[in-house]
Design a protein around this motif. Structure first.
Motif, short mmCIF file in Angstrom:
data_model
loop_
_atom_site.label_atom_id
_atom_site.label_comp_id
_atom_site.label_asym_id
_atom_site.label_seq_id
_atom_site.Cartn_x
_atom_site.Cartn_y
_atom_site.Cartn_z
N GLU A 373 -17.93 64.47 86.23
CA GLU A 373 -19.33 64.56 86.61
C GLU A 373 -19.85 65.88 86.09
OE1 GLU A 373 -19.37 62.25 90.86
OE2 GLU A 373 -20.59 64.09 90.67
N ILE A 374 -20.84 65.83 85.23
CA ILE A 374 -21.36 67.07 84.66
C ILE A 374 -22.80 67.25 85.11
CG2 ILE A 374 -21.83 68.35 82.55
CD1 ILE A 374 -19.53 66.97 81.22
N VAL A 387 -23.73 67.67 75.01
CA VAL A 387 -22.61 67.96 75.91
C VAL A 387 -21.52 66.90 75.76
CG1 VAL A 387 -21.91 68.06 78.35
CG2 VAL A 387 -23.97 69.27 77.59
N ARG A 388 -21.95 65.62 75.72
CA ARG A 388 -20.97 64.55 75.58
C ARG A 388 -20.17 64.72 74.29
NH1 ARG A 388 -24.15 60.55 75.77
NH2 ARG A 388 -24.02 60.08 78.00
N SER A 393 -15.21 65.86 71.56
CA SER A 393 -14.49 66.57 70.49
C SER A 393 -13.30 67.33 71.06
CB SER A 393 -15.38 67.58 69.77
OG SER A 393 -16.62 67.05 69.49
N LEU A 394 -13.49 67.91 72.23
CA LEU A 394 -12.39 68.64 72.88
C LEU A 394 -11.24 67.69 73.18
CD1 LEU A 394 -11.20 71.18 74.29
CD2 LEU A 394 -12.40 70.47 76.36
N ALA A 395 -11.57 66.54 73.76
CA ALA A 395 -10.54 65.55 74.09
C ALA A 395 -9.81 65.12 72.81
CB ALA A 395 -11.17 64.34 74.79
N ASP A 396 -10.56 64.90 71.75
CA ASP A 396 -9.95 64.52 70.47
C ASP A 396 -9.00 65.61 69.97
OD1 ASP A 396 -12.91 62.85 69.03
OD2 ASP A 396 -11.57 62.34 70.70
#
Ligand SMILES: [Zn+2]
Length: 433
Positions: A373-374, A387-388, A393-396
């Motif tokens: 939840e952001i 933001v998404r 990209s971080l998760a990738d």
């Protein structure tokens, strides 16, 4: 309040303990530890029992729940938990912190773990604390004529009573109206400003808007982790080359920034054992080598510290820290594409969001295994898309599944510690760090 004691501590911390080598640091720690253990054997029933069968490095680790459950046997000034708690809660409610328990001050700490912590400090320890903080914060050069503004969430009347011609303190209660606080601050014209980052951001905004006239010489953050984005903004609004940090929590005054802006551990009075979290980071287990009313011995903190790879140019032998990151409990847990659980440190998430655009205030809460939840203060499509994109990209990059994201409106809450990255989802036992 003894000015002589404060002065003695100030001089000792500032000039008598340069501790230029690791050997000098370790010698001092060993000497203080022997003395502290002798004291605990005599005066703390809890440690007397344990030390009969355990060497220091075999003592069980303490945390907030041990401290609270065994409070009566741990403390050495005969204070009972229920009595101290009742007084601390009454003080907190009335926001009048004048009432003490005998000569000792009591207080509550909110902490970030959700438990309530209780602290008790003797007059001698209070004076030592004031002396040390002054020694660490007053700029080089002229030592007199300083006006120190302290914004704190809760405390006792200690600070107001320190005033003298050399140095005066003014205490600001962050629970009262900030517009009024800023007016008072403007009248007080502090040379040194000490406040949590969330409060400093409001003060920075006031300075930008022109409602704060005179800027301080030095600015210190306390109580919360200083985020990189906040640091830049606060520094520029308040005309600072850098924002300094005091790493101070209920468990002690643990670290400070030197003139170079590098964080150093206060190893002249606190022993730090390291519990490694990964190749770089550790969580500290601290032993306060001087605190006696409420001994802090092998106490495991939830914070995440990353040591600096190179020595600090200031020459201090006190361990230099690159960053203090969000609390360990606020490390997010992503699901790796190979099924592993991957820790995502608060700092890593915060840095990823530095690249997203369109908002000022945010909060990331992991509420479920694959759900974030952001909260954002701006919720238009451009902002949420940005933001998404950064979170994905971080998760990738980390080799993780992309979490689902729900956006909500950011709400300010001055009464809780600012935590921008929070995990409320507890996971399953084997997924815990
Ligand atoms: Zn340094």
């Amino acid at each position: 309040m003894s000015k002589v004691r404060i002065l003695r501590e100030f001089v000792a911390a500032r000039w008598w303990r340069p501790l230029r080598t690791r050997a000098a640091v370790e010698r001092r720690q060993a000497r203080l530890l022997r003395r502290q253990l002798r004291f605990l054997r005599r005066r703390s029933p809890y440690f007397r029992d344990l030390l009969e069968t355990h060497a220091f490095d075999e003592l069980p680790l303490m945390d907030k729940s041990v401290m609270m459950n065994r409070f009566d046997e741990i403390n050495t000034v005969g204070v009972r938990r229920d009595e101290a708690l009742a007084l601390a809660i009454a003080n907190e409610r009335s926001r009048d912190f004048a009432a003490d328990l005998g000569a000792n001050s009591v207080g509550l700490s909110s902490g970030t773990s959700g438990h309530r912590g209780l602290f008790i400090v003797s007059p001698r320890e209070r004076d030592a604390w004031v002396g040390t903080v002054l020694a660490r914060t007053l700029p080089r050069g002229k030592l007199t004529g300083h006006r120190i503004a302290l914004f704190l969430r809760a405390d006792n009347s200690l600070y107001e009573s320190v005033g003298s011609r050399a140095v005066s303190f003014s205490y600001f209660d962050v629970h009262t109206d900030m517009a009024e606080n800023i007016r008072r601050l403007d009248d007080f014209q502090p040379t040194i400003l000490v406040a949590p980052p969330s409060v400093l951001r409001l003060i920075a905004r006031a300075a930008e808007a022109g409602t704060l006239g005179v800027l301080p010489q030095k600015v210190y953050t306390v109580a919360e982790v200083l985020e990189v984005a906040d640091e830049g903004r606060i520094a520029s609004a308040l005309g600072q080359e850098r924002v300094h940090q005091l790493y101070q929590c209920t468990e002690g005054f643990l670290a400070h920034t030197c003139e170079q802006g590098v964080i150093h551990l206060n190893e002249d009075s606190v022993l730090f054992e390291r519990e490694p979290l990964d190749d770089e980071r550790f969580t500290p287990i601290i032993t306060d080598l001087r605190r006696r009313a409420q001994p802090i011995v092998r106490y495991r903190l939830g914070d995440v510290l990353r040591p600096r790879a190179t020595p600090c140019p200031c020459g201090s032998a006190l361990t230099a820290i690159e960053r203090i990151e969000g609390r360990e409990g606020d490390t997010l847990l992503f699901r790796g594409r190979d099924g592993r659980t991957v820790p995502v440190f608060a700092d890593v998430m915060t840095r990823a969001l530095l690249y997203a655009e369109g908002f000022d205030e945010y909060r990331v809460v992991q509420t479920h295994a694959s759900l974030l939840e952001i909260a954002l203060d701006v919720l238009d499509d451009r902002t949420t898309d940005s933001v998404r994109h950064e979170v994905q990209s971080l998760a990738d990059r980390l080799g993780c599944e992309r979490p689902e994201i729900v956006f909500t409106a950011y709400e300010r809450d001055g009464s809780v510690k600012l935590r921008r990255v929070v995990r409320t989802w507890r996971g399953t036992a084997d997924e815990e760090l």
